[in-house]
Design a protein around this motif. Structure first.
Motif, PDB file in Angstrom:
ATOM      1  N   UNK A 199       1.031  -1.257  -0.012  1.00  0.00           N
ATOM      2  CA  UNK A 199      -0.017   0.137  -0.066  1.00  0.00           C
ATOM      3  C   UNK A 199       0.736   1.094   0.107  1.00  0.00           C
ATOM      4  N   UNK A 200       1.989   1.381   0.750  1.00  0.00           N
ATOM      5  CA  UNK A 200       2.844   2.386   0.663  1.00  0.00           C
ATOM      6  C   UNK A 200       3.490   2.737  -0.464  1.00  0.00           C
ATOM      7  N   UNK A 201       3.805   1.309  -1.246  1.00  0.00           N
ATOM      8  CA  UNK A 201       4.516   1.642  -2.431  1.00  0.00           C
ATOM      9  C   UNK A 201       3.689   2.094  -3.660  1.00  0.00           C
ATOM     10  N   UNK A 202       2.344   1.735  -3.530  1.00  0.00           N
ATOM     11  CA  UNK A 202       1.273   1.993  -4.391  1.00  0.00           C
ATOM     12  C   UNK A 202       0.961   3.691  -4.255  1.00  0.00           C
ATOM     13  N   UNK A 203       1.066   4.052  -3.142  1.00  0.00           N
ATOM     14  CA  UNK A 203       0.879   5.514  -2.738  1.00  0.00           C
ATOM     15  C   UNK A 203       1.784   6.419  -3.102  1.00  0.00           C
ATOM     16  N   UNK A 204       3.138   5.917  -3.130  1.00  0.00           N
ATOM     17  CA  UNK A 204       4.301   6.531  -3.664  1.00  0.00           C
ATOM     18  C   UNK A 204       4.239   6.485  -4.992  1.00  0.00           C
ATOM     19  N   UNK A 205       3.942   5.529  -5.761  1.00  0.00           N
ATOM     20  CA  UNK A 205       3.803   5.575  -7.185  1.00  0.00           C
ATOM     21  C   UNK A 205       2.756   6.587  -7.564  1.00  0.00           C
ATOM     22  N   UNK A 206       1.701   6.544  -6.820  1.00  0.00           N
ATOM     23  CA  UNK A 206       0.597   7.633  -7.429  1.00  0.00           C
ATOM     24  C   UNK A 206       0.971   9.057  -7.062  1.00  0.00           C
ATOM     25  N   UNK A 207       2.003   9.142  -6.056  1.00  0.00           N
ATOM     26  CA  UNK A 207       2.359  10.600  -5.701  1.00  0.00           C
ATOM     27  C   UNK A 207       3.473  10.989  -6.759  1.00  0.00           C
ATOM     28  N   UNK A 248      -6.291   1.270  -9.998  1.00  0.00           N
ATOM     29  CA  UNK A 248      -6.453   1.437  -8.642  1.00  0.00           C
ATOM     30  C   UNK A 248      -7.647   2.404  -8.353  1.00  0.00           C
ATOM     31  N   UNK A 249      -7.424   3.746  -8.992  1.00  0.00           N
ATOM     32  CA  UNK A 249      -8.419   4.576  -8.745  1.00  0.00           C
ATOM     33  C   UNK A 249      -9.887   4.082  -9.258  1.00  0.00           C
ATOM     34  N   UNK A 251     -10.839   0.924  -9.202  1.00  0.00           N
ATOM     35  CA  UNK A 251     -11.167   0.005  -8.170  1.00  0.00           C
ATOM     36  C   UNK A 251     -11.638   0.464  -6.737  1.00  0.00           C
ATOM     37  N   UNK A 252     -11.463   1.942  -6.710  1.00  0.00           N
ATOM     38  CA  UNK A 252     -11.686   2.544  -5.271  1.00  0.00           C
ATOM     39  C   UNK A 252     -10.670   2.144  -4.292  1.00  0.00           C
ATOM     40  N   UNK A 253      -9.368   2.067  -4.490  1.00  0.00           N
ATOM     41  CA  UNK A 253      -8.352   1.844  -3.787  1.00  0.00           C
ATOM     42  C   UNK A 253      -7.951   3.279  -2.851  1.00  0.00           C
ATOM     43  N   UNK A 254      -8.195   4.232  -3.425  1.00  0.00           N
ATOM     44  CA  UNK A 254      -7.604   5.407  -2.898  1.00  0.00           C
ATOM     45  C   UNK A 254      -8.854   6.164  -2.075  1.00  0.00           C
ATOM     46  N   UNK A 255      -8.366   6.973  -0.906  1.00  0.00           N
ATOM     47  CA  UNK A 255      -9.402   7.841  -0.360  1.00  0.00           C
ATOM     48  C   UNK A 255      -9.697   9.002  -1.300  1.00  0.00           C
ATOM     49  N   UNK A 256     -11.151   9.492  -1.451  1.00  0.00           N
ATOM     50  CA  UNK A 256     -11.538  10.502  -2.357  1.00  0.00           C
ATOM     51  C   UNK A 256     -10.700  11.701  -2.123  1.00  0.00           C
ATOM     52  N   UNK A 257     -10.455  12.681  -2.902  1.00  0.00           N
ATOM     53  CA  UNK A 257     -10.264  13.934  -2.697  1.00  0.00           C
ATOM     54  C   UNK A 257      -8.956  14.255  -1.643  1.00  0.00           C
ATOM     55  N   UNK A 258      -7.949  13.239  -1.495  1.00  0.00           N
ATOM     56  CA  UNK A 258      -7.016  13.391  -0.592  1.00  0.00           C
ATOM     57  C   UNK A 258      -5.755  13.376  -1.365  1.00  0.00           C
ATOM     58  N   UNK A 259      -4.914  14.250  -1.142  1.00  0.00           N
ATOM     59  CA  UNK A 259      -3.578  14.347  -1.574  1.00  0.00           C
ATOM     60  C   UNK A 259      -2.462  14.619  -0.348  1.00  0.00           C
ATOM     61  N   UNK A 260      -1.287  13.902  -0.290  1.00  0.00           N
ATOM     62  CA  UNK A 260      -1.096  12.935  -1.434  1.00  0.00           C
ATOM     63  C   UNK A 260      -1.995  11.701  -1.142  1.00  0.00           C
ATOM     64  N   UNK A 261      -2.069  10.749  -2.248  1.00  0.00           N
ATOM     65  CA  UNK A 261      -2.932   9.536  -2.393  1.00  0.00           C
ATOM     66  C   UNK A 261      -2.768   8.845  -1.045  1.00  0.00           C
ATOM     67  N   UNK A 263      -4.159   4.953   0.480  1.00  0.00           N
ATOM     68  CA  UNK A 263      -5.055   3.585   0.254  1.00  0.00           C
ATOM     69  C   UNK A 263      -5.970   3.709   1.386  1.00  0.00           C
ATOM     70  N   UNK A 264      -7.173   3.400   1.000  1.00  0.00           N
ATOM     71  CA  UNK A 264      -8.380   3.111   2.061  1.00  0.00           C
ATOM     72  C   UNK A 264      -7.692   2.077   3.422  1.00  0.00           C
TER      73      UNK A 264
END
Length: 269
Positions: A199-207, A248-249, A251-261, A263-264
């Motif tokens: 989840x941390x890796x995916x958040x970093x990729x999304x950022x 990932x977006x 599939x609803x993996x991320x919290x909506x409207x939050x930056x940096x992304x 994962x729920x």
């Protein structure tokens, strides 16, 4: 009297203001790990192990997947437990950056060992503590310091325990665990679930973080980051990193409207 006028080379009047060249984007240096030390990651606050090196788990006669979920105070003890808990609480809350203490633990044979614990807060770019890096370096026992000899029976028992623990993990145990976790998550009604580290890796990729930046922040090797990203690319059937984030977006993996992304929490096991 004739005067000579020179053209005004002022950058303001010529509309060409000088700017300093941009600073190079240098990777953040990774902390130096002392010889003989092994590392693990713990969650802030609860101080539960979320990831550990093989050597860290082997100190306690466990495998990495077995030690995850164990509390730090469950594994280690101190001569002043109240003081250690107070210091680690201050570390998690951001009131200090590093804690160093002498601690004791038990190996696979039930024998007590002493070690030096160094815990460092892992900071997020926007502030706040995202985790705790735990370095553990086992020190010599009193008998070894006093006589200069090592108990052969102790070494043999420890080696046998380590061999038993590593028999299952050798040649890619982490890969099997990641594949099994991915399959289990994908079976839950189309709602994939990731491990805390993935989840941390995916958040970093999304950022937009690079492999080097992710490896430095998460204290992993670049090959480790590439392996985890590759697993998620295959799992989400994405050809590249932007497609992985888009998938990932969707599939609803991320919290909506939050930056940096982020994962729920319900998508992290």
């Amino acid at each position: 009297m004739a005067t000579t006028r020179f053209p005004d080379a002022s950058p303001r009047k010529n509309g060409a203001a000088l700017t300093a060249p941009p600073a190079p984007d240098l990777p953040v240096p990774r902390p130096r790990v002392p010889r003989g030390a092994c590392t693990a990651h713990a969650s802030p606050g609860a101080l539960v192990i979320t990831a550990a090196e093989h050597e860290f788990a082997r100190l306690f006669g466990l495998r990495p997947k077995e030690i995850c979920g164990r509390g730090l105070f469950e594994l280690l003890r101190s001569s002043a437990p109240g003081r250690l808990r107070e210091q680690l609480t201050a570390l998690s809350s951001g009131r200090c950056r590093r804690v160093t203490r002498k601690v004791t633990g038990r190996d696979a044979a039930g024998r007590e060992f002493t070690a030096e614990l160094t815990a460092t807060a892992v900071r997020a770019p926007a502030g706040g503590t995202t985790g705790v890096l735990v370095l553990l370096r086992r020190t010599e026992t009193e008998a070894v310091r006093r006589t200069g000899r090592v108990d052969r029976a102790e070494v043999t028992d420890r080696a046998e325990a380590v061999d038993r623990a590593d028999a299952v993990d050798r040649a890619g145990a982490e890969r099997k665990e990641a594949v099994a976790g991915a399959a289990e998550g994908d079976r839950t009604a189309g709602r994939p679930v990731l491990s805390a580290l993935d989840a941390q890796v995916l958040e970093g990729v999304a950022s937009g973080e690079s492999t080097v930046q992710l490896a430095s922040r998460l204290y992993l090797s670049r090959q480790g980051i590439e392996y985890r990203v590759g697993q998620m690319l295959r799992r989400f059937d994405a050809p590249n990193r932007p497609a992985l984030v888009a998938r990932a977006h969707a599939l609803g993996m991320f919290a909506a409207g939050q930056w940096p992304p982020r994962v729920l929490p319900e998508r992290v096991r």
